[in-house]
Write an enzyme that holds these catalytic residues in place. Structure first.
Site, short mmCIF file in Angstrom:
data_model
loop_
_atom_site.label_atom_id
_atom_site.label_comp_id
_atom_site.label_asym_id
_atom_site.label_seq_id
_atom_site.Cartn_x
_atom_site.Cartn_y
_atom_site.Cartn_z
N ASP A 18 0.83 -1.22 0.00
CA ASP A 18 0.00 0.00 0.00
C ASP A 18 0.86 1.27 0.00
O ASP A 18 1.97 1.27 0.52
CB ASP A 18 -0.91 -0.02 1.24
CG ASP A 18 -2.06 0.96 1.12
OD1 ASP A 18 -2.34 1.42 -0.01
OD2 ASP A 18 -2.69 1.26 2.15
N ASN A 66 -10.93 -2.70 -5.11
CA ASN A 66 -10.15 -1.75 -5.92
C ASN A 66 -10.78 -1.46 -7.29
O ASN A 66 -10.39 -0.50 -7.96
CB ASN A 66 -8.70 -2.22 -6.11
CG ASN A 66 -7.86 -2.10 -4.85
OD1 ASN A 66 -6.97 -2.91 -4.60
ND2 ASN A 66 -8.10 -1.07 -4.04
C1 IPE Z 1 -5.33 -2.65 0.06
O1 IPE Z 1 -5.02 -1.33 -0.15
C2 IPE Z 1 -5.31 -3.40 -1.22
C3 IPE Z 1 -4.01 -3.56 -1.84
C4 IPE Z 1 -2.87 -3.13 -1.38
C5 IPE Z 1 -4.00 -4.26 -3.07
P1 IPE Z 1 -6.16 -0.23 -0.33
O2 IPE Z 1 -5.47 1.06 -0.53
O3 IPE Z 1 -7.13 -0.65 -1.36
O4 IPE Z 1 -6.89 -0.30 1.08
P2 IPE Z 1 -7.76 0.79 1.84
O5 IPE Z 1 -8.78 1.31 0.87
O6 IPE Z 1 -6.84 1.86 2.29
O7 IPE Z 1 -8.35 0.05 3.00
C1 IPE Z 2 -1.61 0.20 -3.29
O1 IPE Z 2 -1.38 1.56 -3.34
C2 IPE Z 2 -1.91 -0.39 -4.66
C3 IPE Z 2 -3.30 -0.86 -4.81
C4 IPE Z 2 -4.22 -0.81 -3.91
C5 IPE Z 2 -3.64 -1.41 -6.10
P1 IPE Z 2 -2.57 2.61 -3.34
O2 IPE Z 2 -2.92 2.91 -4.76
O3 IPE Z 2 -3.69 2.16 -2.48
O4 IPE Z 2 -1.85 3.86 -2.69
P2 IPE Z 2 -2.49 4.93 -1.72
O5 IPE Z 2 -3.03 4.16 -0.54
O6 IPE Z 2 -3.56 5.63 -2.48
O7 IPE Z 2 -1.34 5.80 -1.35
MG MG Z 3 -4.08 2.43 -0.51
#
Ligand code: IPE
Ligand code: IPE
Ligand code: MG
Length: 241
Positions: A18, A66
């Site tokens: 993340d 997602n």
């Molecule tokens: C969790 O991250 C999913 C992945 C890293 C693939 P998210 O960014 O989607 O999670 P939330 O929305 O902060 O809980």
């Molecule tokens: C994790 O990074 C990747 C996925 C969830 C696919 P994020 O895209 O959630 O990054 P933040 O949380 O917005 O910084």
């Molecule tokens: Mg995220």
């Protein structure tokens, strides 16, 4: 660090990758740039974990939730996933030499059939490997995974093949994407968030959690070491004394 520097290694590590978006935002770049760097780091940390002798490692790449992101971002992530799959196919010999078994956790039905074909190919081509089990969770949701397993059992019960009262924890476990793999010992989540976000719910019932403020593209092998060193010091009781 080296494998011998650790007194105990987790049998199964879960990594919630993340913070890609925030990493890009801090640099004034589009979110997709963060995903590109995140994908590079996935390769680095995956390789390092294998070198250390971690036998099972699961990376959370894309959740069932997602899909709610802008279509353009979803497409960018899926493109990167496609690149990785092409690479895995091209470098198949390398993976076989290292004894890496690749598996995908999640519901493939919503993923582009072109990618599913590649996913099936690399899963099948590496299925005899036993040294490192590398799982990538794509279109994965822990609740959906449990639901799917339970539905299979409900079908058997409705067909009179099993009695509902005979259903065991092992029966539910054997219907999960991780069937046959050990439970998760350690969940690592960078980016400052302290939640599971629907990742490996069943498998993490007794997992230790390790959080860090570092954003995933910056998450280094040193950070990974720190998580493993913290894990060593945890007193796991599993409900005992
Ligand atoms: C969790 O991250 C999913 C992945 C890293 C693939 P998210 O960014 O989607 O999670 P939330 O929305 O902060 O809980
Ligand atoms: C994790 O990074 C990747 C996925 C969830 C696919 P994020 O895209 O959630 O990054 P933040 O949380 O917005 O910084
Ligand atoms: Mg995220």
């Amino acid at each position: 660090m080296k494998p011998e520097d650790f007194s105990v290694l987790p049998a199964h590590v879960g990594v919630i990758m993340d913070g890609n978006g925030r990493w890009a935002k801090q640099r004034g770049l589009p979110r997709s740039s963060g995903h590109i760097e995140g994908a590079k780091n996935f390769r680095r940390i995956g390789e390092y974990a294998g070198d250390l002798g971690i036998k099972h490692i699961s990376f959370y790449a894309f959740s069932t939730e997602n899909w709610s992101r802008p279509q353009q971002e979803v497409a960018a992530i899926m493109d990167l996933f496609g690149d990785y799959l092409e690479e895995a196919r091209e470098r198949l010999d390398e993976n076989l030499e290292k004894g890496i078994r690749l598996r995908f956790l999640g519901d493939k039905s919503r993923i582009d059939p072109r990618l599913v074909k590649l996913m099936d190919f690399v899963e099948d081509a590496t299925k005899e490997m036993t040294k490192v089990n590398l799982n990538i969770a794509v279109n994965y949701g822990g609740q959906q995974e449990i639901l799917h397993s339970v539905q299979q059992l409900a079908k058997k019960a409705a067909a009179g093949e099993i009695a509902p009262s005979d259903i065991t924890l092992e029966d539910i476990e054997s219907g999960l994407y991780t069937a046959g793999q050990p439970p998760v010992d350690l969940v690592i989540r960078p980016s400052g968030e302290q939640r599971l976000s629907n990742f490996l719910l069943w498998q993490s019932a007794y997992a230790e959690f390790w959080y860090s403020d570092v954003l995933w593209p910056d998450f280094s092998t040193d950070d990974f070491d720190q998580a493993l060193l913290a894990f060593e010091k945890r007193n796991r009781r599993f409900g005992g004394v």
